[in-house]
Design a protein around this motif. Structure first.
Motif, short mmCIF file in Angstrom:
data_model
loop_
_atom_site.label_atom_id
_atom_site.label_comp_id
_atom_site.label_asym_id
_atom_site.label_seq_id
_atom_site.Cartn_x
_atom_site.Cartn_y
_atom_site.Cartn_z
N ARG A 136 33.37 9.09 -19.22
CA ARG A 136 34.83 8.90 -19.22
C ARG A 136 35.18 7.87 -18.16
NH1 ARG A 136 39.27 11.33 -16.72
NH2 ARG A 136 37.93 12.81 -15.60
N ARG A 137 35.82 6.80 -18.58
CA ARG A 137 36.13 5.70 -17.67
C ARG A 137 37.54 5.86 -17.10
NH1 ARG A 137 34.99 -0.32 -19.57
NH2 ARG A 137 32.89 0.29 -18.90
N VAL A 138 37.61 5.76 -15.77
CA VAL A 138 38.90 5.74 -15.08
C VAL A 138 38.90 4.52 -14.16
CG1 VAL A 138 39.20 8.24 -15.18
CG2 VAL A 138 38.01 7.23 -13.23
N TYR A 139 40.07 4.19 -13.67
CA TYR A 139 40.20 3.02 -12.79
C TYR A 139 40.80 3.45 -11.46
CZ TYR A 139 39.19 0.13 -16.85
OH TYR A 139 38.58 -0.43 -17.94
N ILE A 140 40.21 2.94 -10.38
CA ILE A 140 40.72 3.23 -9.04
C ILE A 140 41.11 1.90 -8.39
CG2 ILE A 140 39.38 5.34 -8.75
CD1 ILE A 140 37.36 3.75 -7.11
N GLN A 147 41.69 -3.40 -9.96
CA GLN A 147 41.24 -2.08 -10.38
C GLN A 147 39.72 -2.07 -10.54
OE1 GLN A 147 43.40 0.74 -11.20
NE2 GLN A 147 44.84 -0.52 -10.06
N PRO A 149 36.54 -0.16 -12.21
CA PRO A 149 36.19 0.87 -13.19
C PRO A 149 35.20 1.87 -12.61
CG PRO A 149 35.03 -1.18 -13.67
CD PRO A 149 35.97 -1.47 -12.53
N GLU A 252 37.25 5.64 -23.24
CA GLU A 252 38.43 5.06 -22.58
C GLU A 252 39.63 5.17 -23.49
OE1 GLU A 252 39.74 0.96 -20.23
OE2 GLU A 252 37.75 1.14 -21.09
N ASP A 253 40.68 5.82 -23.00
CA ASP A 253 41.89 6.04 -23.78
C ASP A 253 41.58 6.70 -25.13
OD1 ASP A 253 43.44 4.86 -21.80
OD2 ASP A 253 43.20 2.85 -22.65
#
Length: 494
Positions: A136-140, A147, A149, A252-253
């Protein structure tokens, strides 16, 4: 190799070894080199009921075999991974509050039926039915506003990856070179910072090459990575495990995307695989380059994909930068054209640049610190001043400001305890000699932000500064230097 019960797991196939480093290495690298490996343990059969000691004994035999024969390829390793004790140990080493991956499984829920779950996982690994789930990809947010990944790995994949990394570390820790520090057992950022500081002060360094690899973790070539793994691992089941993680893709999404290159950051295996890639692409090559091609001295410090090199001769530095770009292109990597910089740095940089009318020496950043050419007040000798990177400090202060606004109506003691942990954590990393002014500045801005929040919630619209001083003295510790001078620490290590 033999398994944990003393039976043969199959033949070990020798292969041609890669070029290794020579016996000589710079002082700083030798001082921060590999720690002494434990002596050969007696090759006793493991007990009928596998225990933590049995697993440790088995991995120690792997380590000793890898150290003894640099050409050895290991043909039977998977039983070290699906061992119940190895999986259990891996589970308890995971972060308990980590966000769930694509499967939604949490550490606490999985642990409610831990033994049954681990037995099922072990069985699937053993018979080849284990399947990796997409990351599961999130961005910080990064300090520069962009951003980054980050991959959130499913819980069972984390367990299997951590158990596999333990086995692979037993092999590759005997291979990795002394100037590599990132994500290795017993090594951390301050080991790398110390080695760099000592090298800059004690070696003849006149030029620094600050290397930046464009999107390194996202551009690792899978085919090359598997070839590098197979230099030492001939167990096809371990290789297939790694391929499953690489080919699992990302979520992602709500969309499952296939990824052809790169390793997802966030998994336990990603740092080791990245180190392995750069070991063959960069470390072995640069070790041979400085021994055979350089005219003057060359120092190297690498923490994952953060690389700094020091050169005695400018011609060496310029030639190396050009040849490094060609070397990286061969393995699908690219130097960032703007962030990779060659700068004059060292004990003579200020004098040379003053004569040339070029102003003060340039600075460079490494592992959270800006490195600056300076002189000691006591004797005027050259030293390297390490100061907290301004953008890092500003980004942290912005995080604190946002969280303080969220906690605006929380009790003062509760907020004070949280701020104390933030400040102490900052000191523990950035508390290096000569960085006290930056620590004071950080604490001052924390107090200012807390004062603004308390004033906003006050009925009078303002909190008296005298009260604020009492609160800060009560909850926010004074700056403290946690780390000794690098020469002192390296002396103790040696």
């Amino acid at each position: 190799m033999t398994n944990g019960h003393g039976k043969s797991d199959g033949p070990v196939v020798p292969t041609k070894s890669s070029n290794r480093a020579g016996q000589s290495m710079p002082v700083a690298e030798r001082a921060e080199g590999r720690g002494s490996t434990k002596g050969n343990l007696q090759q006793q059969n493991a007990s009928r009921t596998p225990s933590r000691e049995d697993a440790h004994s088995a991995l120690e035999r792997v380590r000793q075999a890898a150290k003894k024969d640099r050409k050895l390829r290991f043909t039977a390793l998977l039983h070290h991974v699906y061992n119940l004790e190895a999986l259990r140990t891996a589970y308890f080493k995971l972060k308990r509050e980590a966000a769930p991956g694509a499967d939604g499984e949490t550490w606490q829920h999985y642990g409610e039926r831990l033994e049954r779950n681990l037995q099922d996982l072990s069985g699937r690994l053993k018979r080849g039915a284990y399947r990796a789930k997409p990351v599961r990809r999130v961005y910080i947010p990064k300090a520069d506003g962009r951003q980054r990944p980050l991959g959130v790995t499913a819980l069972e994949d984390k367990i299997v990856q951590r158990a596999t990394v333990e086995v692979m570390n037993a092999i590759y820790e005997t291979d990795f070179l002394g100037f590599s520090y990132g994500f290795r057992p017993g090594r951390n950022q301050h080991n790398a910072l110390d080695a760099l500081h000592v090298a800059l002060q004690t070696r003849e360094v006149n030029w620094v090459l600050d290397v930046d690899i464009r999107g390194f973790f996202d551009t690792i070539d899978h085919a090359w990575l598997i070839k590098f793994v197979e230099h030492r691992i001939a167990d096809r089941r371990i290789v297939r495990l790694i391929q499953k993680w690489l080919n699992a893709g990302v979520l992602e999404d709500g969309k499952h995307l296939r990824v052809e290159e790169g390793t997802p950051q966030g998994g336990s295996a990603s740092p080791l695989l990245a180190n392995l890639y750069l070991h063959y692409v960069f470390d072995l090559w640069v070790q041979a380059w400085r021994r055979k091609r350089a005219y003057g001295g060359v120092i190297v410090v690498r923490y994952a994909d953060d690389i700094v090199l020091g050169f005695q001769e400018k011609t060496d530095a310029e030639r190396f930068q050009k040849e490094l770009a060609e070397r990286f292109r061969k393995f699908r990597l690219e130097l960032h054209p703007k962030k990779t910089r060659l700068l004059e740095f060292g004990r003579y940089a200020a004098q040379n640049r003053r004569w040339a009318g070029q102003g003060k020496p340039e600075t460079f950043n490494f592992l959270g610190f800006t490195h600056i050419c300076a002189r000691k007040r006591s004797n005027g000798r050259f030293t390297v001043w390490r100061q907290t990177i301004r953008k890092r400090m500003q980004a942290k202060l912005q995080e604190v400001k946002t969280e303080l606004q969220r906690r605006m109506h929380d009790p003062i003691p509760e907020v004070g305890k949280w701020l104390r942990s933030v400040v102490e954590g900052h000191y523990r990393y950035y508390g290096v000699p000569m960085n006290t002014p930056a620590l004071n500045k950080f604490r001052f801005h924390i107090i200012r932000r807390w004062h603004r929040v308390l004033s906003r919630r006050s009925q009078n619209g303002r909190v008296e500064w005298s009260r604020m001083q009492r609160l800060s003295n009560r909850w926010l510790p004074a700056p403290r230097i946690y780390h000794p001078y690098p020469l002192e620490r390296l002396g103790v290590t040696t």
